[in-house]
Every structure is written in C-alpha cells, then in structure tokens.
Design an enzyme around this catalytic site. Structure first.
Site, PDB file in Angstrom:
ATOM      1  N   GLY A   1      37.882  34.918  23.115  1.00  0.00           N
ATOM      2  CA  GLY A   1      38.870  34.173  24.022  1.00  0.00           C
ATOM      3  C   GLY A   1      39.322  32.989  23.709  1.00  0.00           C
ATOM      4  O   GLY A   1      39.439  32.655  22.561  1.00  0.00           O
ATOM      5  N   CYS A   2      39.286  32.051  24.618  1.00  0.00           N
ATOM      6  CA  CYS A   2      39.815  30.556  24.163  1.00  0.00           C
ATOM      7  C   CYS A   2      38.765  30.092  23.074  1.00  0.00           C
ATOM      8  O   CYS A   2      37.794  30.177  23.397  1.00  0.00           O
ATOM      9  CB  CYS A   2      39.832  29.907  25.269  1.00  0.00           C
ATOM     10  SG  CYS A   2      40.212  28.084  24.976  1.00  0.00           S
ATOM     11  N   PHE A   3      39.365  29.868  22.160  1.00  0.00           N
ATOM     12  CA  PHE A   3      38.414  29.079  20.973  1.00  0.00           C
ATOM     13  C   PHE A   3      37.642  27.845  21.359  1.00  0.00           C
ATOM     14  O   PHE A   3      36.561  27.449  20.786  1.00  0.00           O
ATOM     15  CB  PHE A   3      38.965  29.056  19.714  1.00  0.00           C
ATOM     16  CG  PHE A   3      40.311  28.403  19.580  1.00  0.00           C
ATOM     17  CD1 PHE A   3      40.785  27.330  20.222  1.00  0.00           C
ATOM     18  CD2 PHE A   3      41.440  28.972  18.833  1.00  0.00           C
ATOM     19  CE1 PHE A   3      42.106  26.884  20.094  1.00  0.00           C
ATOM     20  CE2 PHE A   3      42.751  28.438  18.450  1.00  0.00           C
ATOM     21  CZ  PHE A   3      42.916  27.320  19.241  1.00  0.00           C
ATOM     22  N   TRP A   4      38.231  27.041  22.164  1.00  0.00           N
ATOM     23  CA  TRP A   4      37.518  25.807  22.688  1.00  0.00           C
ATOM     24  C   TRP A   4      36.272  26.176  23.374  1.00  0.00           C
ATOM     25  O   TRP A   4      35.199  25.436  22.966  1.00  0.00           O
ATOM     26  CB  TRP A   4      38.367  25.294  24.119  1.00  0.00           C
ATOM     27  CG  TRP A   4      39.609  24.675  23.850  1.00  0.00           C
ATOM     28  CD1 TRP A   4      40.182  24.524  22.552  1.00  0.00           C
ATOM     29  CD2 TRP A   4      40.270  24.162  24.729  1.00  0.00           C
ATOM     30  NE1 TRP A   4      41.440  23.884  22.713  1.00  0.00           N
ATOM     31  CE2 TRP A   4      41.540  23.668  24.012  1.00  0.00           C
ATOM     32  CE3 TRP A   4      40.464  24.308  26.208  1.00  0.00           C
ATOM     33  CZ2 TRP A   4      42.601  23.202  24.748  1.00  0.00           C
ATOM     34  CZ3 TRP A   4      41.447  23.739  26.944  1.00  0.00           C
ATOM     35  CH2 TRP A   4      42.495  23.242  26.233  1.00  0.00           C
TER      36      TRP A   4
ATOM     37  N   TYR B   1      37.225  23.415  32.435  1.00  0.00           N
ATOM     38  CA  TYR B   1      37.622  24.501  31.864  1.00  0.00           C
ATOM     39  C   TYR B   1      36.559  25.643  31.742  1.00  0.00           C
ATOM     40  O   TYR B   1      36.930  26.800  32.444  1.00  0.00           O
ATOM     41  CB  TYR B   1      38.511  24.318  30.677  1.00  0.00           C
ATOM     42  CG  TYR B   1      38.938  25.706  30.052  1.00  0.00           C
ATOM     43  CD1 TYR B   1      40.193  26.064  30.379  1.00  0.00           C
ATOM     44  CD2 TYR B   1      38.208  26.102  29.038  1.00  0.00           C
ATOM     45  CE1 TYR B   1      40.604  27.325  29.859  1.00  0.00           C
ATOM     46  CE2 TYR B   1      38.726  27.474  28.622  1.00  0.00           C
ATOM     47  CZ  TYR B   1      39.841  28.003  28.968  1.00  0.00           C
ATOM     48  OH  TYR B   1      40.335  29.226  28.220  1.00  0.00           O
TER      49      TYR B   1
END
Length: 178
Positions: free
Chosen positions: A13-16, A160
């Site tokens: 998913g979101c690499f953050w 987030y």
C-alpha cells in the site's frame, strides 16, 4: 567472513507506512520508497497513481543477512498489511496500492512462499491471502518528498496512519505495532 548486503522489496500500500517498520533496525542499511513491477521506466508519482504504469508503491530494503534474516523481514512485512485485500490497502484503492513480495533470488522466493503458507494455515485472517510473490523488477526511487515521510512530517504521518485504518487493523490482528 561477512556476507554481502542483500535487497528485499515489498509492496504494502502507501509506501509512507512501509518505511518506518523497517527503518533504524539493526542490520538494515537503507530503506527506499519507490515504484516497481510496472512497464514504464522512471515513472513519476502522478503517473503511478494514475494506474497506467502497472507499478506498485513499494519499499526496497538493503540489509545485512548476518544481522537480520530475510525471514524476519517477511514477518515484519506481513504485520503491516491486509494480505486479503486485492484492491489496495485500507483507504488507498487502486493498482499502485496492491500488496506484493518481490523476490531477488530463489531462496527469497522459497522463504516468501513458506511464510505465506504459514500465514494461510494460521487462520489469523478470514479471507484468502492474495498477496502475490513475484520476481523482482527494476525499482525506481520515488521523489525526495516521499522518502522518510514519517520523519519529515510526523504529525501528518501519524494522522494518515491512524485515519487510513492501518493502525487499528494491525492492532486487531497482531495486538501491537512493531
């Protein structure tokens, strides 16, 4: 005699949210956010998000196998994702947010397949484990603003991480955040 450094590549998913679990661990030399698995060379964030490049948002980890095993990296990886969701991760939807393990050699492939089987047999998740295990493809680092986002923007990152549903999902299935 020390072995050479190796690479592990995971899409979650979101690499953050995939950098922090691996960053600053003994044996980890580098964690880079980027794009892999697609057909466009050197894609931009906007191109990847458009869904037209075939890329996944991913992290590439350079590690010392004398200090941390690939199996340990896999264990950490599985605890960051919903492996039953083929359409993205949490509130991030679309092909760039799918999960995948990209293996760099046959030993990694074997270990990834074994860890996936063990997760399936554990009964921890109700649905089928759909995370594919794929051969590594070229990896393109993301733009600088996406590198180590959790350190650069800790308040936004935390909002987030919680707001996307990732934090509560991990706690529900694993009990605590690693």
């Amino acid at each position: 005699m020390q072995r050479k450094l190796e690479k592990a590549t995971f899409a979650g998913g979101c690499f953050w949210c995939m950098v922090k679990p691996f960053d600053e661990m003994d044996g980890i030399h580098e964690v880079i956010s980027g794009y892999t698995g697609g057909h466009t060379e050197h894609p931009s964030y906007e191109e990847v998000c458009s869904g037209t490049t075939g890329h996944y948002e991913a992290v590439q980890i350079t590690y010392n196998p004398d200090w941390i095993s690939y199996r340990r990296l896999l264990d950490i990886y599985w605890k960051q994702i919903d492996p039953t969701d083929a359409g993205g991760q949490f509130y991030d939807r679309g092909s760039s947010y799918r999960t995948a393990i990209f293996y760099h050699n046959e030993q990694q492939k074997k270990e990834a397949e074994q860890s996936k089987r063990e997760l399936e047999l554990s009964g921890r998740f109700k649905g089928e484990i759909v995370t594919p295990i794929l051969p590594a493809k070229p990896f393109y680092p993301a733009e600088e603003e996406h590198q180590f986002y959790y350190k650069k923007h800790p308040t936004h990152y935390e909002r987030y991480f919680i707001g996307s549903g990732r934090k509560s999902f991990i706690e529900k299935h694993w009990g605590r955040i690693e």
